[in-house]
Motif scaffolding. Structure first.
Motif, PDB file in Angstrom:
ATOM      1  N   THR A 118       0.834  -1.192   0.000  1.00 43.46           N
ATOM      2  CA  THR A 118       0.000   0.000   0.000  1.00 43.46           C
ATOM      3  C   THR A 118       0.870   1.244   0.000  1.00 43.46           C
ATOM      4  O   THR A 118       2.020   1.200   0.429  1.00 43.46           O
ATOM      5  N   LYS A 119       0.309   2.325  -0.469  1.00 41.53           N
ATOM      6  CA  LYS A 119       1.007   3.613  -0.411  1.00 41.53           C
ATOM      7  C   LYS A 119       0.689   4.329   0.900  1.00 41.53           C
ATOM      8  O   LYS A 119       1.381   5.246   1.286  1.00 41.53           O
ATOM      9  N   ASP A 120      -0.365   3.879   1.568  1.00 46.23           N
ATOM     10  CA  ASP A 120      -0.768   4.496   2.837  1.00 46.23           C
ATOM     11  C   ASP A 120       0.105   3.935   3.961  1.00 46.23           C
ATOM     12  O   ASP A 120      -0.029   2.783   4.353  1.00 46.23           O
ATOM     13  N   LYS A 121       1.016   4.730   4.457  1.00 46.26           N
ATOM     14  CA  LYS A 121       1.950   4.289   5.504  1.00 46.26           C
ATOM     15  C   LYS A 121       1.562   4.839   6.881  1.00 46.26           C
ATOM     16  O   LYS A 121       2.352   4.778   7.814  1.00 46.26           O
ATOM     17  N   SER A 122       0.342   5.342   7.007  1.00 47.15           N
ATOM     18  CA  SER A 122      -0.064   5.948   8.275  1.00 47.15           C
ATOM     19  C   SER A 122      -0.216   4.896   9.371  1.00 47.15           C
ATOM     20  O   SER A 122      -0.514   3.724   9.103  1.00 47.15           O
ATOM     21  N   LYS A 123      -0.021   5.318  10.592  1.00 51.64           N
ATOM     22  CA  LYS A 123      -0.157   4.427  11.752  1.00 51.64           C
ATOM     23  C   LYS A 123      -1.584   3.891  11.842  1.00 51.64           C
ATOM     24  O   LYS A 123      -1.801   2.718  12.136  1.00 51.64           O
ATOM     25  N   GLY A 124      -2.552   4.751  11.554  1.00 51.90           N
ATOM     26  CA  GLY A 124      -3.957   4.328  11.603  1.00 51.90           C
ATOM     27  C   GLY A 124      -4.256   3.203  10.625  1.00 51.90           C
ATOM     28  O   GLY A 124      -4.978   2.261  10.951  1.00 51.90           O
ATOM     29  N   TYR A 125      -3.696   3.319   9.419  1.00 53.78           N
ATOM     30  CA  TYR A 125      -3.907   2.291   8.410  1.00 53.78           C
ATOM     31  C   TYR A 125      -3.244   0.983   8.836  1.00 53.78           C
ATOM     32  O   TYR A 125      -3.841  -0.085   8.745  1.00 53.78           O
ATOM     33  N   GLU A 126      -2.012   1.077   9.327  1.00 56.60           N
ATOM     34  CA  GLU A 126      -1.313  -0.128   9.787  1.00 56.60           C
ATOM     35  C   GLU A 126      -2.064  -0.806  10.927  1.00 56.60           C
ATOM     36  O   GLU A 126      -2.181  -2.025  10.956  1.00 56.60           O
ATOM     37  N   ASP A 127      -2.591  -0.011  11.848  1.00 60.87           N
ATOM     38  CA  ASP A 127      -3.366  -0.569  12.957  1.00 60.87           C
ATOM     39  C   ASP A 127      -4.636  -1.259  12.453  1.00 60.87           C
ATOM     40  O   ASP A 127      -5.022  -2.314  12.952  1.00 60.87           O
ATOM     41  N   ALA A 128      -5.281  -0.661  11.442  1.00 58.75           N
ATOM     42  CA  ALA A 128      -6.508  -1.249  10.882  1.00 58.75           C
ATOM     43  C   ALA A 128      -6.212  -2.586  10.198  1.00 58.75           C
ATOM     44  O   ALA A 128      -6.980  -3.543  10.351  1.00 58.75           O
ATOM     45  N   VAL A 129      -5.107  -2.643   9.461  1.00 63.23           N
ATOM     46  CA  VAL A 129      -4.727  -3.903   8.804  1.00 63.23           C
ATOM     47  C   VAL A 129      -4.439  -4.970   9.860  1.00 63.23           C
ATOM     48  O   VAL A 129      -4.912  -6.106   9.763  1.00 63.23           O
ATOM     49  N   ALA A 130      -3.679  -4.608  10.875  1.00 61.71           N
ATOM     50  CA  ALA A 130      -3.342  -5.567  11.939  1.00 61.71           C
ATOM     51  C   ALA A 130      -4.597  -6.063  12.657  1.00 61.71           C
ATOM     52  O   ALA A 130      -4.723  -7.254  12.944  1.00 61.71           O
ATOM     53  N   ALA A 131      -5.531  -5.161  12.917  1.00 58.38           N
ATOM     54  CA  ALA A 131      -6.772  -5.549  13.599  1.00 58.38           C
ATOM     55  C   ALA A 131      -7.613  -6.470  12.716  1.00 58.38           C
ATOM     56  O   ALA A 131      -8.138  -7.489  13.184  1.00 58.38           O
ATOM     57  N   ALA A 132      -7.722  -6.132  11.432  1.00 59.30           N
ATOM     58  CA  ALA A 132      -8.494  -6.970  10.515  1.00 59.30           C
ATOM     59  C   ALA A 132      -7.848  -8.341  10.349  1.00 59.30           C
ATOM     60  O   ALA A 132      -8.544  -9.355  10.225  1.00 59.30           O
ATOM     61  N   PHE A 133      -6.529  -8.382  10.383  1.00 61.36           N
ATOM     62  CA  PHE A 133      -5.812  -9.640  10.193  1.00 61.36           C
ATOM     63  C   PHE A 133      -6.048 -10.598  11.354  1.00 61.36           C
ATOM     64  O   PHE A 133      -5.954 -11.813  11.177  1.00 61.36           O
ATOM     65  N   LYS A 134      -6.393 -10.077  12.505  1.00 58.60           N
ATOM     66  CA  LYS A 134      -6.654 -10.946  13.664  1.00 58.60           C
ATOM     67  C   LYS A 134      -7.816 -11.893  13.397  1.00 58.60           C
ATOM     68  O   LYS A 134      -7.832 -13.010  13.916  1.00 58.60           O
ATOM     69  N   THR A 135      -8.793 -11.487  12.580  1.00 56.59           N
ATOM     70  CA  THR A 135      -9.902 -12.392  12.248  1.00 56.59           C
ATOM     71  C   THR A 135      -9.413 -13.569  11.410  1.00 56.59           C
ATOM     72  O   THR A 135      -9.893 -14.686  11.552  1.00 56.59           O
ATOM     73  N   ILE A 136      -8.432 -13.310  10.537  1.00 62.41           N
ATOM     74  CA  ILE A 136      -7.838 -14.392   9.738  1.00 62.41           C
ATOM     75  C   ILE A 136      -7.054 -15.325  10.642  1.00 62.41           C
ATOM     76  O   ILE A 136      -7.154 -16.548  10.535  1.00 62.41           O
ATOM     77  N   GLN A 137      -6.286 -14.749  11.575  1.00 63.39           N
ATOM     78  CA  GLN A 137      -5.489 -15.572  12.492  1.00 63.39           C
ATOM     79  C   GLN A 137      -6.371 -16.416  13.399  1.00 63.39           C
ATOM     80  O   GLN A 137      -5.996 -17.538  13.752  1.00 63.39           O
ATOM     81  N   ALA A 138      -7.536 -15.909  13.771  1.00 59.40           N
ATOM     82  CA  ALA A 138      -8.444 -16.688  14.619  1.00 59.40           C
ATOM     83  C   ALA A 138      -8.954 -17.922  13.867  1.00 59.40           C
ATOM     84  O   ALA A 138      -9.113 -18.984  14.457  1.00 59.40           O
ATOM     85  N   LYS A 139      -9.176 -17.768  12.581  1.00 58.22           N
ATOM     86  CA  LYS A 139      -9.682 -18.875  11.765  1.00 58.22           C
ATOM     87  C   LYS A 139      -8.558 -19.798  11.299  1.00 58.22           C
ATOM     88  O   LYS A 139      -8.774 -20.993  11.110  1.00 58.22           O
ATOM     89  N   HIS A 140      -7.365 -19.233  11.099  1.00 60.60           N
ATOM     90  CA  HIS A 140      -6.223 -19.996  10.596  1.00 60.60           C
ATOM     91  C   HIS A 140      -5.008 -19.758  11.491  1.00 60.60           C
ATOM     92  O   HIS A 140      -4.123 -18.962  11.152  1.00 60.60           O
ATOM     93  N   PRO A 141      -4.938 -20.441  12.630  1.00 64.84           N
ATOM     94  CA  PRO A 141      -3.814 -20.236  13.552  1.00 64.84           C
ATOM     95  C   PRO A 141      -2.471 -20.489  12.877  1.00 64.84           C
ATOM     96  O   PRO A 141      -2.331 -21.409  12.072  1.00 64.84           O
TER      97      PRO A 141
END
Length: 131
Positions: free
Chosen positions: A42-65
Motif C-alpha cells: 500500500t502507499k498508505d503508511k499511516s499508523k492508523g492504516y497499519e493498525d486497521a490492517v493488523a486488527a483486521a488480520f486478527k480475524t484471519i489468524q483466529a480462523k487460521h492459527p
C-alpha cells in the motif's frame, strides 16, 4: 487480476489483485524459493492504516492459527505455515468438491453471487467488444 511475467524469466509469474488500496500481490520467484508468497502493499503508511490492517488480520489468524503478518518496507508479507499447504492436486480436489456441492444444492453460496455477476458482466462486455 493481472498475471505479469518477469522480464528476465517469462515462466515466473506475479499475480496482482488491485483494489483502491491495498494491492494483493502473489510473488513466486527466486526470493520466494519459487513458491507462491502473498504480499499486501500500500502507499498508505499511516499508523492508523497499519493498525486497521493488523486488527483486521486478527480475524484471519483466529480462523487460521499460525498465519502471520510480517511488516516489510512496502507493506506486509503473509506467512502461511506448511500445514496449510495441501499441494496443487489436493487443492484442486477441494475446489472441485465444493463446486459439486453447490451443484447438488442447486445454488451458489451468498458470497459467490456478486462474483458471478461481475464475471458474467465482464465476459459479456468483452464479447460485445470482440465482435
Amino acid at each position: 487480476m493481472h498475471l505479469v511475467p518477469k522480464p528476465n524469466n517469462p515462466k515466473i509469474l506475479q499475480s496482482h489483485l488491485c483494489f483502491h488500496t491495498p494491492f494483493l500481490i502473489v510473488r513466486q520467484g527466486k526470493d520466494q524459493k519459487y513458491k507462491p508468497v502473498l504480499y499486501i502493499e500500500t502507499k498508505d503508511k499511516s499508523k492508523g492504516y497499519e493498525d486497521a490492517v493488523a486488527a483486521a488480520f486478527k480475524t484471519i489468524q483466529a480462523k487460521h492459527p499460525g498465519v502471520e503478518l510480517k511488516k516489510i518496507a512496502a507493506g506486509w508479507e503473509i506467512t502461511i505455515p506448511a500445514k496449510y499447504d495441501t499441494g496443487h492436486e489436493s487443492h484442486f480436489a477441494q475446489v472441485a468438491n465444493a463446486c459439486m456441492g453447490f451443484l447438488k444444492a442447486g445454488k451458489l453460496p451468498e458470497w459467490e453471487v456478486p462474483n458471478m455477476i461481475a464475471k458474467y458482466w465482464l465476459t459479456t462486455e468483452a464479447l460485445k467488444k470482440a465482435k
